[in-house]
Design a protein around this motif. Sequence first.
Motif: not given
Length: 151
Positions: A16-41
Amino acid sequence: MRCPKCGCLEDRVVDSRSSREGATIRRRRECTRCGYRFTTYEHIEHEDLVVLKRDGRREPFSREKLASGIAKACQKRPVSTEAVEALIERVVQALREQYEREVPAEAIGHLVMEELRRLDQVAYVRFASVYRRFQEATDFVHEVRRLEGAA
């Protein structure tokens, strides 16, 4: 969050990382079923802005539409997803600071062009060509010359 690969609703946050402005959080996630990694904001929802179009119509401001236009301008350019997301965040924040409810479409275009000019000049010219409705090749030449003069 639903996994984009298998549709599973179970995942774990890897980073998890916050933007410089603090208005957005970037999260790297991993599916517990298939192990696929993806990013959400994640970003804070504010009172809805309304865009005042050139022809006088009003439509709800769409962050997704803004992101789509910027992504098209940056397509196949050496611009990271994080840089594009930060650009979008700066534009949205500036709009919220400058306008209470109604935002002229022209103001959005100018803000995006200023940000793109600093980020990637080719993306800037691409965006400007759509925003300013270039009709001929000379329109591109004129814009590139203006860009060179400003540098």
